[in-house]
Enzyme design. Structure first.
Site, short mmCIF file in Angstrom:
data_model
loop_
_atom_site.label_atom_id
_atom_site.label_comp_id
_atom_site.label_asym_id
_atom_site.label_seq_id
_atom_site.Cartn_x
_atom_site.Cartn_y
_atom_site.Cartn_z
CE LYS A 206 -1.60 2.26 3.46
NZ LYS A 206 -2.25 2.73 4.70
CG ASP A 224 -7.27 3.71 1.93
OD1 ASP A 224 -8.23 3.21 1.28
OD2 ASP A 224 -7.20 4.93 2.14
#
Length: 337
Positions: A206, A224
């Site tokens: 991420k 996320d």
């Protein structure tokens, strides 16, 4: 033939015709009241409930009460056919186009001036808001503007500066570790490849995709909390694991859309499609959303749930892009405007 024989023959004729003919086709009896009695109480009684009973509950029941009973209450409650993959992809891409019109100014909501600042800010953003990170990083980068400076930081001093973001001890270890790794392995520069970024302490896919997409222009999906929640609401995927979510979403959209798609979905999740009470009645993509109705559907009540610039309040950046239509966020300790 005597009168008894004639009557029997006529009664027999009526009996043979009754089942195959309607009452109107049965010839009138010349025998008067006696024969009429037999037809009224005998055959005609059987004929009236017979064909009528068979025709009314049969064809009539199927045509009138049957379909009405089944179709009227049945059609609204009938389960829709499962959406094909092709239909889902078309719907998903249309949602992306709609979100692009709603959020033409979508952007990363972390303040940064270079890849190192974005890398550090993204690591700090775990388990806190981008607003709190943005309020914390000005003092942090004033003290440690480069990987070399941060690598030489006293741990206790670094912890104190990042304390407002929470989990400051673990985050301090990550920042010290990644800064040292940048100096030792990459000449003090943030690498522009995912396989290199994920070797740094505290950096996963991420964080790597955030840095690649926004500091290097390399497309990537940022999974996320908001992104994962919305793509499941949109029925683009049922996966919970971030890497599997990333893989499935990447297969739906062209690579050129990945970075901006991430921003649009996250913007929508923070402003309208909230986790606990989405503002369905104020959602511009409601007709395309299979989860419509999970939140407030009354338009007036839904508008009161909108956040940030959609609700007339400041955004999360202290230094937002020039085209951002909302108010800048206040510095740490300052009251919101």
């Amino acid at each position: 033939m005597g009168s008894a024989g004639v009557t029997a023959a006529q009664n027999s004729a009526v009996g043979e015709q009754a089942p195959g003919a309607s009452p109107s086709e049965v010839p009138p009896s010349p025998q008067g009241k006696g024969s009429t009695k037999k037809q009224a109480s005998g055959r005609p009684v059987k004929q009236t409930p017979g064909p009528t009973a068979k025709q009314t509950p049969g064809p009539a029941a199927k045509q009138t009460p049957g379909p009405t009973a089944k179709q009227a209450p049945g059609r609204p409650a009938k389960q829709p056919k499962p959406e094909s993959r092709l239909a889902m992809i078309r719907r998903a891409r249309r949602i992306n186009r709609e979100l692009a019109e709603v959020y033409p100014y979508a952007h990363p909501e972390l303040d940064f001036r270079n890849p190192f600042e974005l890398l550090v800010a993204t690591v700090l953003s775990a388990q806190t808001t981008d607003l709190r990170v943005n309020q914390t990083t000005p003092a942090l980068f004033a003290a440690y503007p480069t990987p070399e400076a941060m690598a030489a930081a006293v741990p206790e001093d670094l912890e104190e500066l990042i304390r407002p973001t929470g989990f400051f001890r673990a985050k301090s270890r990550s920042l010290l570790g990644l800064s040292q790794a940048l100096c030792e392995k990459f000449g003090g520069e943030v690498p522009g490849r995912l396989e290199d970024l994920v070797t740094l302490p505290g950096v996963g896919r991420k964080t790597a995709n955030v840095v690649l997409g926004n500091a290097f222009g390399v497309p990537g999906i940022t999974v996320d909390t908001h992104f994962g929640r919305l793509v499941r609401r949109f029925k683009w995927t049922e996966q919970e694991d971030p890497e599997k979510v990333e893989e499935e979403i990447c297969a739906i959209f062209p690579k050129s859309e990945w970075t901006m798609l991430s921003h649009r979905v996250v913007f929508h999740g923070r402003r309208i499609c909230h986790a606990r009470k989405p503002a369905c009645g104020a959602c511009p993509i409601a007709p395309l959303c299979p989860s419509y109705g999970e939140g407030e559907t009354d338009p007036e009540k839904a508008r009161k749930l909108l956040k940030y610039e959609k609700g007339g309040r400041p955004g999360q950046r202290l230094s937002p892009p020039a085209d951002y239509p909302g108010l800048p966020a206040p510095p740490l300790g300052a009251p919101a405007p």
